[in-house]
Design an enzyme around this catalytic site. Structure first.
Site, PDB file in Angstrom:
ATOM      1  N   TRP A  95      78.677 -38.569  38.651  1.00 18.14           N
ATOM      2  CA  TRP A  95      78.395 -39.606  37.953  1.00 18.14           C
ATOM      3  C   TRP A  95      79.857 -39.294  37.482  1.00 18.14           C
ATOM      4  O   TRP A  95      80.402 -40.098  37.348  1.00 18.14           O
ATOM      5  CB  TRP A  95      77.877 -39.404  36.943  1.00 18.14           C
ATOM      6  CG  TRP A  95      75.767 -39.651  37.415  1.00 18.14           C
ATOM      7  CD1 TRP A  95      74.452 -38.720  37.770  1.00 18.14           C
ATOM      8  CD2 TRP A  95      75.252 -40.676  38.654  1.00 18.14           C
ATOM      9  NE1 TRP A  95      73.488 -39.210  38.612  1.00 18.14           N
ATOM     10  CE2 TRP A  95      73.862 -40.615  38.778  1.00 18.14           C
ATOM     11  CE3 TRP A  95      76.099 -41.693  37.919  1.00 18.14           C
ATOM     12  CZ2 TRP A  95      73.679 -41.911  39.015  1.00 18.14           C
ATOM     13  CZ3 TRP A  95      75.610 -42.638  39.264  1.00 18.14           C
ATOM     14  CH2 TRP A  95      74.026 -42.991  39.096  1.00 18.14           C
ATOM     15  N   ASP A 150      78.934 -38.692  29.090  1.00 17.12           N
ATOM     16  CA  ASP A 150      77.246 -39.631  29.636  1.00 17.12           C
ATOM     17  C   ASP A 150      76.463 -38.768  29.352  1.00 17.12           C
ATOM     18  O   ASP A 150      76.542 -37.451  30.048  1.00 17.12           O
ATOM     19  CB  ASP A 150      78.265 -40.130  31.116  1.00 17.12           C
ATOM     20  CG  ASP A 150      77.326 -40.264  32.285  1.00 17.12           C
ATOM     21  OD1 ASP A 150      75.822 -40.485  31.434  1.00 17.12           O
ATOM     22  OD2 ASP A 150      77.513 -40.989  33.233  1.00 17.12           O
ATOM     23  N   LYS A 188      66.351 -43.323  31.815  1.00 18.89           N
ATOM     24  CA  LYS A 188      66.066 -41.618  32.688  1.00 18.89           C
ATOM     25  C   LYS A 188      65.296 -40.741  31.272  1.00 18.89           C
ATOM     26  O   LYS A 188      64.017 -40.959  31.409  1.00 18.89           O
ATOM     27  CB  LYS A 188      67.172 -40.649  32.845  1.00 18.89           C
ATOM     28  CG  LYS A 188      68.193 -41.226  33.878  1.00 18.89           C
ATOM     29  CD  LYS A 188      67.919 -41.403  34.954  1.00 18.89           C
ATOM     30  CE  LYS A 188      69.211 -41.743  36.203  1.00 18.89           C
ATOM     31  NZ  LYS A 188      70.177 -41.570  35.867  1.00 18.89           N
TER      32      LYS A 188
HETATM   33  C1  LIG Z   1      71.434 -41.896  36.167  1.00 19.18           C
HETATM   34  C2  LIG Z   1      72.704 -41.851  35.739  1.00 19.18           C
HETATM   35  C3  LIG Z   1      73.973 -43.148  35.669  1.00 19.18           C
HETATM   36  C4  LIG Z   1      73.662 -44.037  35.929  1.00 19.18           C
HETATM   37  O1  LIG Z   1      73.054 -44.706  35.542  1.00 19.18           O
HETATM   38  P1  LIG Z   1      72.878 -46.791  36.067  1.00 19.18           P
HETATM   39  O2  LIG Z   1      72.092 -46.835  34.711  1.00 19.18           O
HETATM   40  O3  LIG Z   1      72.234 -47.164  37.232  1.00 19.18           O
HETATM   41  O4  LIG Z   1      74.622 -47.267  36.030  1.00 19.18           O
HETATM   42  C5  LIG Z   1      75.144 -42.819  35.723  1.00 19.18           C
HETATM   43  N1  LIG Z   1      75.417 -40.817  34.825  1.00 19.18           N
HETATM   44  C6  LIG Z   1      74.672 -40.103  34.537  1.00 19.18           C
HETATM   45  C7  LIG Z   1      74.481 -39.537  33.769  1.00 19.18           C
HETATM   46  C8  LIG Z   1      72.916 -40.805  35.057  1.00 19.18           C
HETATM   47  O5  LIG Z   1      72.300 -39.897  35.085  1.00 19.18           O
END
Ligand SMILES: *Cc1c(COP(=O)(O)O)cnc(C)c1O
Length: 361
Positions: free
Chosen positions: A103, A172, A196
């Site tokens: 990511w 993030d 998540k």
């Molecule tokens: C799942 C995830 C993403 C991507 O998320 P989307 O909503 O599918 O764009 C980005 N960063 C992390 C750390 C993730 O676990």
């Protein structure tokens, strides 16, 4: 009710059962409206109350000061990879990134596409992203420092956050937001795809400090500017009403049932210890993250060979344990143990692991 499995999915992932039950209960007639929350206007008082409550709960749970705004932006966490450099980079100054996995790599790519002066000041790529880097220097003139607080795919997590002096942190937190308390003070922006740890897919929760809004260039497309969302309480256009409604119920569960993020963290540590202890006791299972970098949310591990790994995932599902396959890019096994995955699921998993080892070890 049908049988619910112990859900170890990485995302979309488990939601608290009381939340699902409340959704079911009020689905056909939301608070006497005679409609479901999916059918009411986003300009109605019903939805206004929902989004305002979700914002207030976020502020309370994370103890955010008056200088933060809470936004809901569609496009998942991935649209944030491009919005952040677009909105927060500053002319003539670099943007710093730490690369800890898939990511982070994607976030870096999006900043580079825009021609920003991206400096990757630390990376754990040399050991297949199995650890969290230490001992790096942040550029004093950087516009921000971006890092991924929990690496969903590689199974590592920052236990304490990078020290960046006056450089605002941007993180993030898709896979560990609301899993533990932290001081938001040093952060200019925090974002998290909802699917998540806090709700269904379809929205990112974005927390932005007011001084970051002053950076937003006037000439960006309207839907890609943070100011558009901040000025309209995330309702410049139609928001993901059902997602925000569910997030609000998850946050209510966190506040009222769990009793806040200190309690949540304590439970999460207890859960993670159960599975890491099982890995450490065994020669059959091997954790892939270095011990001091282990994630409390995504536990990645290998078995002696791929055949056994496939069998493990398959037999686990027969026992009602779902979602244990590792990400397709890394293989192996992964147990995602977000807030909604309870101690009883961990007990069942650890028991299954011992049985499986006895049979195949
Ligand atoms: C799942 C995830 C993403 C991507 O998320 P989307 O909503 O599918 O764009 C980005 N960063 C992390 C750390 C993730 O676990």
């Amino acid at each position: 009710m049908g049988t619910r499995i112990h859900n170890f999915n990485a995302g979309p992932a488990a939601l608290p059962l009381p939340v699902l039950e409340q959704i079911q209960e009020e689905l056909l007639d939301y608070k006497g409206s005679g409609m479901s929350i999916m059918e009411v206007s986003h300009r109605s008082k019903w939805f206004d109350d929902v989004i305002n409550e979700a914002v207030e709960r976020t502020k309370r749970l994370l103890k955010l000061g008056e200088d933060f705004q809470v936004l809901f932006i569609q496009g998942g966490a991935s649209i944030q990879f491009c919005m952040i450099p677009m909105n927060l980079a500053l002319a003539g100054r670099p943007v710093d990134y730490i690369n800890t996995g898939t990511w982070s790599t994607k976030a870096i790519k999006e900043a580079r596409i825009q021609g920003k002066d991206v400096r990757v000041i630390a990376s754990s790529e040399d050991k297949n992203f199995s650890y969290i880097p230490k001992g790096f220097e942040v550029n004093k003139d950087a516009a921000y420092l971006h890092f991924t607080s929990n690496n969903t795919i590689k199974g590592t997590q920052w236990s304490t956050f990078p020290q960046s002096g006056d450089v605002p942190l941007v993180s993030d937190m898709s896979s560990d937001i609301m899993s533990r308390p932290f001081d938001a003070g040093p952060f200019g922006l925090i974002y998290a795809g909802a699917q998540k740890n806090i709700g269904p897919a379809g929205t990112a929760l974005v927390i932005i400090r007011n001084d970051m809004l002053e950076r937003v260039p006037e000439d960006l497309p309207t839907m890609l500017k943070y100011t558009t969302f901040a000025e309209k309480n995330s309702m410049f256009n139609t928001p993901s009403c059902f997602v925000i409604y569910t997030i609000n119920l998850v946050l209510k569960w966190l506040e009222e049932t769990v009793g806040g993020l200190e309690n949540m963290e304590r439970i999460n540590k207890e859960k993670a210890a159960m599975i890491y202890d099982a890995l450490d006791r065994s020669d059959f299972y091997k954790g892939t993250a270095e011990k001091d970098s282990r994630s409390l949310m995504n536990v990645t591990f290998r078995l002696p060979n791929e055949e056994l790994e496939a069998k493990f995932v398959e037999e686990a599902l027969k026992e009602g344990l779902g979602g244990l396959k590792g990400h397709r890019s890394v293989g192996g096994c992964r147990a995602s143990i977000y807030n909604a995955t309870g101690i009883e699921a961990l007990r069942a998993l650890v028991e299954f692991m011992a049985e499986f080892e006895k049979k195949h070890g």
